[in-house]
Design a protein around this motif. Structure first.
Motif, mmCIF file in Angstrom:
data_model
loop_
_atom_site.group_PDB
_atom_site.id
_atom_site.type_symbol
_atom_site.label_atom_id
_atom_site.label_comp_id
_atom_site.label_asym_id
_atom_site.label_seq_id
_atom_site.Cartn_x
_atom_site.Cartn_y
_atom_site.Cartn_z
ATOM 1 N N THR A 45 -13.328 5.754 1.767
ATOM 2 C CA THR A 45 -14.539 5.138 2.453
ATOM 3 C C THR A 45 -14.710 3.906 1.510
ATOM 4 O O THR A 45 -14.978 2.678 2.276
ATOM 5 N N ALA A 46 -14.556 3.685 0.004
ATOM 6 C CA ALA A 46 -14.517 2.543 -0.634
ATOM 7 C C ALA A 46 -13.575 1.670 -0.267
ATOM 8 O O ALA A 46 -13.967 0.330 -0.242
ATOM 9 N N GLU A 48 -12.356 1.416 2.718
ATOM 10 C CA GLU A 48 -13.000 0.840 4.089
ATOM 11 C C GLU A 48 -14.080 -0.379 3.831
ATOM 12 O O GLU A 48 -13.796 -1.308 4.582
ATOM 13 N N GLN A 49 -14.735 -0.065 2.921
ATOM 14 C CA GLN A 49 -15.910 -1.095 2.707
ATOM 15 C C GLN A 49 -15.331 -2.486 1.964
ATOM 16 O O GLN A 49 -15.691 -3.377 2.490
ATOM 17 N N SER A 54 -10.910 0.348 8.748
ATOM 18 C CA SER A 54 -11.056 1.911 8.548
ATOM 19 C C SER A 54 -9.983 2.678 8.287
ATOM 20 O O SER A 54 -8.825 2.173 8.316
#
Length: 566
Positions: A45-46, A48-49, A54
């Motif tokens: 997730t990090a 992705e950010q 994604s």
């Protein structure tokens, strides 16, 4: 505390790999895993950010999606080296790099790289963090944009900025340096030693060049020295000589003494140029002149260098058109057996049927062709044409002749040589021992292990390997054992006065004796008179080539000579 034992896994109730995946999935640090094929396997997730992709968009894509275009070649080379050597140079270190966001912007990140093996297959993991302090990030971004990450010297961008500021302020000068023999260090000792050498060279230059002058690494093995408030040729020459002396002592790397030289091109402003690109171009032309003289030298820019460069550029364009328009021809020079004067072979020599200047010999264009992008393609054409001509001679009932062809350095570098030669031989049903490849010392000193392997494979199937112009270079003797040779061609410079100069006769005699020790055949080049022929025969040469037996001629003329020498 012990972790990873079977009991601890059982008590945890989940496999260790799954725990780590959950930990990284929820981590505030971007975590990416990729395989040896450069494809992304996991993306948390990090990540992705941080990068704007994604997990679904990133997984299965190459890591290149987060690497700026200009840095991708270096990344690909580093990955290939890590896969081949089994270790990553950056593993275990934290470094600042520039990464690419999905929106096209570049972001400075802190990278920690790790490498491990799964079923003997290398895997790579990266932890990446954006710089939290944006002010610090901008400073780091500026630093990364202007700093060579390998040597910590200013880079090409920094040099451009400095030149833009200084050229209008006062007279100044620029030196461009290119290391002589650096490719050989990379090929023989590996890229990691090559990187160490570049760093050590940068350190020596920095120690020699004091403030306010400026040392930069422009990329590869090219460095620059900028001197502010200086356009004094005497001072520049003294400094250039100092650089040559500073790089002369060996570098102690990987337990070996590594020797390296350099070529230096010098340009001054405003005498030679008033703009940034013009000054760089002038220094580059001077550098080319220094390298053309054999390296280990310095050269000042002169106006005629520009005109010569423009002429070479025009000639390069004409050569590309010549290949496309079928203007190249092969002519053949006879090679005879000395004991019976029978025709033993021919050397195929390139000619150019120029649309405006009629037939041109190689000295008019071969140097430019050797360095052009079409050198390998022309070399392939020569191999094909020579084999086709030899096959035609046999169909006409003229018997079998050995055909010698000269290689370009590009053909040895490419890795295609063995396939190109064997394909041509098969296409024309030509026995391998009827083809002889001629290599010069200049060509082989640029060799790689790959090219040596190709020559050995060709010799193994029967193709001859001749060392052309033997005796004119300083390293010839040491190369006899390194290369899979079958014949030496004694340079014409030793034949011209062989019947009148005892020293030349002694040299030829020594070469013949040495060749016999290595079980090599010997052919004397440049034989023009009966006296020269008698001398090389007495000294033990097997064959001879020169105007006494015929000048280079079209293929149909060789056929007539062969009929006279059945």
């Amino acid at each position: 505390m012990q972790m990873g034992t079977q009991s601890s896994v059982e008590r945890a109730g989940k496999p260790t790999a799954e725990r780590y995946e959950q930990m990284l999935a929820s981590s505030a640090t971007a975590a990416i895993c990729a395989g040896a094929d450069n494809l992304i396997l996991s993306w948390n997730t990090a990540a992705e950010q941080l990068f704007g992709y994604s997990a679904e968009e990133a997984i299965g894509k190459p890591l290149s999606i987060i690497i700026p275009d200009r840095l991708r070649a270096a990344h690909d080379a580093g990955l290939a080296r890590a896969v081949q050597s089994g270790r990553a140079r950056l593993a275990g270190h934290s470094v600042d790099i520039l990464a690419l966001h999905a929106n096209g912007s570049e972001i400075p990140v802190d990278l920690s790289l790790s490498m491990w093996f799964e079923d003997r297959t290398p895997m790579f993991g990266a932890l990446l963090r954006d710089f939290a302090d944006r002010h610090s990030a901008r400073a780091r971004l500026q630093h990364l944009a202007n700093c060579d990450t390998l040597t910590s010297l200013p880079n090409r961008n920094a040099l451009h900025e400095l030149l833009g500021t200084e050229l209008d302020r006062a007279p100044c000068s620029l030196m461009l340096l290119d290391l002589d023999g650096f490719k050989h260090v990379n090929d023989s000792l590996g890229h990691s030693v090559g990187d160490q050498l570049l760093t050590a060279v940068g350190a020596r230059l920095t120690a020699l060049i004091g403030a306010p002058d400026f040392v930069a690494r422009l990329g590869g093995d090219e460095f620059a020295v900028f001197l502010s408030d200086c356009a004094d040729p005497s001072r520049l020459d003294d400094l250039a000589q100092g650089i040559l002396r500073a790089l002369h002592p060996p570098f102690d790397l990987a337990g070996q003494s590594v020797y390296i030289g350099t070529s230096i091109g010098i340009a001054m402003a405003p005498k030679d140029a008033s703009g940034v690109e013009q000054l760089l171009s002038c220094a580059d032309l001077a550098l080319y002149s220094a390298k053309s003289s054999g390296g280990g030298a310095r050269s000042f820019f002169a106006r005629d260098m520009q005109s010569r460069s423009e002429a070479r550029h025009r000639l390069g364009s004409e050569l590309r058109a010549a290949l496309a328009n079928g203007e190249f021809e092969l002519w053949y020079q006879p090679q005879v057996r000395l004991h019976d004067k029978a025709l033993a072979g021919v050397e195929a020599l390139l000619r150019w049927r120029h649309p405006h200047h009629d037939l041109l010999a190689p000295h008019a264009f071969i140097d430019v062709l050797e360095e052009s992008a079409i050198a390998e393609e022309v070399g392939d054409w020569i191999i094909e044409q020579a084999c086709a001509t030899a096959a035609e001679w046999e169909r006409e009932g003229l018997g079998t002749l050995r055909v010698g062809i000269n290689l370009f350095a590009a053909q040895l570098r490419s890795g295609r040589l063995f396939d190109v030669v064997t394909t041509a031989l098969q296409r024309h049903a030509m026995a391998p021992d009827r083809l002889e490849i001629e290599i010069t010392e200049t060509t082989v000193l640029r060799h790689s292990r790959q090219s040596t392997k190709a020559l050995r494979r060709l010799k193994a199937i029967g193709v001859g390997i001749a060392f052309d112009d033997f005796g004119t270079g300083f390293a010839s003797l040491s190369l006899l054992q390194k290369y899979p040779l079958t014949r030496l061609k004694i340079d014409r410079s030793f034949i011209q006065r062989i019947d009148r100069k005892a020293g030349d006769a002694a040299i030829v005699g020594a070469v013949v004796s040495m060749a016999k020790t290595f079980e090599l055949q010997v052919i004397a080049e440049g034989v023009e008179t009966a006296e020269q022929e008698g001398a090389v025969l007495r000294l033990g040469c097997d064959e001879a080539q020169g105007f006494r037996y015929g000048r280079p001629m079209p293929a149909n003329e060789i056929g007539k000579i062969f009929q006279l020498n059945p």
